[in-house]
Design a protein around this motif. Structure first.
Motif, short mmCIF file in Angstrom:
data_model
loop_
_atom_site.label_atom_id
_atom_site.label_comp_id
_atom_site.label_asym_id
_atom_site.label_seq_id
_atom_site.Cartn_x
_atom_site.Cartn_y
_atom_site.Cartn_z
N LEU A 248 34.90 31.69 47.60
CA LEU A 248 36.21 31.28 47.09
C LEU A 248 36.56 32.14 45.89
O LEU A 248 36.09 31.88 44.77
CB LEU A 248 36.20 29.80 46.69
CG LEU A 248 37.51 29.30 46.05
CD1 LEU A 248 38.65 29.32 47.07
CD2 LEU A 248 37.34 27.91 45.46
N ARG A 249 37.34 33.17 46.13
CA ARG A 249 37.76 34.06 45.06
C ARG A 249 39.20 33.74 44.68
O ARG A 249 40.07 33.67 45.54
CB ARG A 249 37.64 35.52 45.50
CG ARG A 249 36.18 35.96 45.57
CD ARG A 249 36.01 37.39 45.96
NE ARG A 249 34.62 37.81 45.84
CZ ARG A 249 34.04 38.70 46.62
NH1 ARG A 249 34.74 39.28 47.59
NH2 ARG A 249 32.78 39.02 46.44
N PRO A 250 39.46 33.49 43.39
CA PRO A 250 40.82 33.14 42.97
C PRO A 250 41.80 34.26 43.29
O PRO A 250 41.44 35.44 43.24
CB PRO A 250 40.68 32.92 41.46
CG PRO A 250 39.45 33.68 41.08
CD PRO A 250 38.53 33.58 42.25
N LEU B 86 42.69 32.36 38.13
CA LEU B 86 43.84 31.51 38.43
C LEU B 86 43.84 31.20 39.92
O LEU B 86 43.77 32.13 40.75
CB LEU B 86 45.15 32.19 38.02
CG LEU B 86 45.37 32.43 36.52
CD1 LEU B 86 46.65 33.21 36.29
CD2 LEU B 86 45.40 31.11 35.76
N TYR B 87 43.93 29.93 40.26
CA TYR B 87 43.84 29.49 41.65
C TYR B 87 45.20 29.04 42.18
O TYR B 87 45.90 28.25 41.55
CB TYR B 87 42.84 28.33 41.76
CG TYR B 87 41.42 28.74 41.45
CD1 TYR B 87 40.52 29.03 42.47
CD2 TYR B 87 40.97 28.82 40.13
CE1 TYR B 87 39.21 29.40 42.19
CE2 TYR B 87 39.66 29.19 39.84
CZ TYR B 87 38.79 29.48 40.87
OH TYR B 87 37.50 29.85 40.58
N SER B 88 45.53 29.53 43.37
CA SER B 88 46.80 29.19 44.02
C SER B 88 46.61 27.97 44.93
O SER B 88 45.49 27.47 45.11
CB SER B 88 47.29 30.37 44.85
OG SER B 88 46.41 30.60 45.95
N GLN B 89 47.70 27.53 45.55
CA GLN B 89 47.64 26.42 46.50
C GLN B 89 46.74 26.79 47.69
O GLN B 89 45.97 25.97 48.17
CB GLN B 89 49.05 26.08 47.00
CG GLN B 89 49.10 24.95 48.02
CD GLN B 89 48.66 23.62 47.44
OE1 GLN B 89 48.87 23.36 46.25
NE2 GLN B 89 48.06 22.77 48.26
N ALA B 90 46.84 28.04 48.15
CA ALA B 90 45.99 28.50 49.25
C ALA B 90 44.52 28.48 48.86
O ALA B 90 43.64 28.16 49.67
CB ALA B 90 46.40 29.90 49.69
N ASP B 91 44.23 28.81 47.60
CA ASP B 91 42.85 28.77 47.12
C ASP B 91 42.32 27.33 47.14
O ASP B 91 41.16 27.09 47.50
CB ASP B 91 42.77 29.31 45.69
CG ASP B 91 43.12 30.79 45.61
OD1 ASP B 91 42.91 31.51 46.60
OD2 ASP B 91 43.61 31.21 44.55
N LEU B 92 43.17 26.38 46.75
CA LEU B 92 42.76 24.97 46.76
C LEU B 92 42.48 24.50 48.18
O LEU B 92 41.54 23.73 48.42
CB LEU B 92 43.84 24.10 46.11
CG LEU B 92 44.12 24.35 44.63
CD1 LEU B 92 45.21 23.40 44.14
CD2 LEU B 92 42.86 24.17 43.80
N GLN B 93 43.30 24.95 49.12
CA GLN B 93 43.09 24.58 50.52
C GLN B 93 41.76 25.14 51.02
O GLN B 93 41.02 24.46 51.74
CB GLN B 93 44.24 25.12 51.37
CG GLN B 93 44.27 24.60 52.79
CD GLN B 93 45.51 25.08 53.52
OE1 GLN B 93 45.73 26.28 53.70
NE2 GLN B 93 46.36 24.15 53.93
N ARG B 94 41.43 26.36 50.62
CA ARG B 94 40.16 26.96 51.01
C ARG B 94 38.99 26.20 50.35
O ARG B 94 37.97 25.96 50.99
CB ARG B 94 40.12 28.44 50.61
CG ARG B 94 38.86 29.17 51.06
CD ARG B 94 38.89 30.63 50.64
NE ARG B 94 37.67 31.32 50.98
CZ ARG B 94 37.46 32.00 52.10
NH1 ARG B 94 38.41 32.04 53.03
NH2 ARG B 94 36.33 32.61 52.33
#
Length: 260
Positions: free
Chosen positions: A28-30, A40-48
């Protein structure tokens, strides 16, 4: 709006160290960094991240999760359906175990005994030693059998329960697709076939796609396999064979060169 690593840690109820570890593993890379270099984490990062935690809760090793998510054919919807099925099966099993504990406690408090047949009902009738001698005669010289034997020697009763639980859940999920009229060559069925192949790799032996395809053929060719598998759902052995074959072709594996 992007979230910092500390915000994500609080949201997901995991440690900042764990998020850093996921980053280092490539799990999981921001998506971005602040001007100061903070993650910094995006919405897609949170889903992953949610997928990582789902698979982790189901007992998948981190390296296996990384491979699953890195697969170009990864389908989020199919993954969620599979996870739901696995978690539902686990919940049912845990409910049965809670009931068994409650029954034992009640008997203890009353000074009575639990019926011997009911005492171990929650554990099922899985016997890993069944067909052991025949398996040794047929495949004893193969590396797959030797690796499986090495691993099995380390497993305890709770390991075998977990192995059975995960295997049953995969077959139940396949049966659900069959009931729904889903084609064996569908993405959903192939994803479950791939999950089964990886399940074998996790618990028993490295299983190449060609070998997995051969295993599907064995499920149909050997009436004992067919009878046992079809107890879950009539016709499931054929569905598994076709799904394994379709998944093997999806990954570029041709006709089976033999099974373990």
């Amino acid at each position: 709006m992007a979230l910092t690593v500390s915000q994500v840690a609080r949201l997901a109820k995991i440690s900042i160290r764990a998020l850093h570890h996921y980053d280092e593993l490539g799990l999981l890379r921001p998506s971005d960094r602040s001007e100061s270099g903070y993650r910094l984490y995006s919405q897609a990062d949170l889903q992953r991240l949610q997928q990582v935690l789902f698979f982790k809760e189901l007992g998948f090793p981190l390296e296996e999760i990384r491979r699953i998510l890195a697969d170009p054919t990864f389908d989020l919807r199919a993954a969620l359906r599979m996870q739901r099925q696995l978690l539902t099966e686990r919940a049912s099993r845990l409910d049965a175990l809670v009931h068994a504990v409650d029954t034992a406690l009640d008997a203890l408090e009353r000074g009575t005994h639990v019926d011997k047949d009911a005492m171990f009902e929650a554990f099922g009738d899985f016997d890993p030693s069944k067909y052991e001698e025949e398996a040794k005669q047929r495949w004893g010289e193969t590396e797959a059998y030797k690796e499986s034997s090495r691993r099995a020697a380390r497993y305890k009763k709770e390991d075998w329960k977990r192995i059975k639980e995960e295997g049953d859940a995969l077959f139940q999920a396949m049966a659900a697709l069959l009931d729904a009229g889903t084609a064996a060559a569908s993405t959903e069925a192939m994803d479950l076939a791939e999950a089964h192949r990886r399940y074998l790799g996790t618990w028993f032996y490295p299983c190449a796609h060609t070998m997995h395809r051969g295993l599907g053929e064995l499920y149909v060719a050997d009436s004992r396999f067919t009878e046992n598998i079809d107890k879950t759902r009539a016709g499931l052995s054929l569905f598994l064979r076709d799904a394994f074959a379709a998944n093997a072709e999806r990954h570029g594996a041709g006709e089976p060169c033999g099974s373990i």
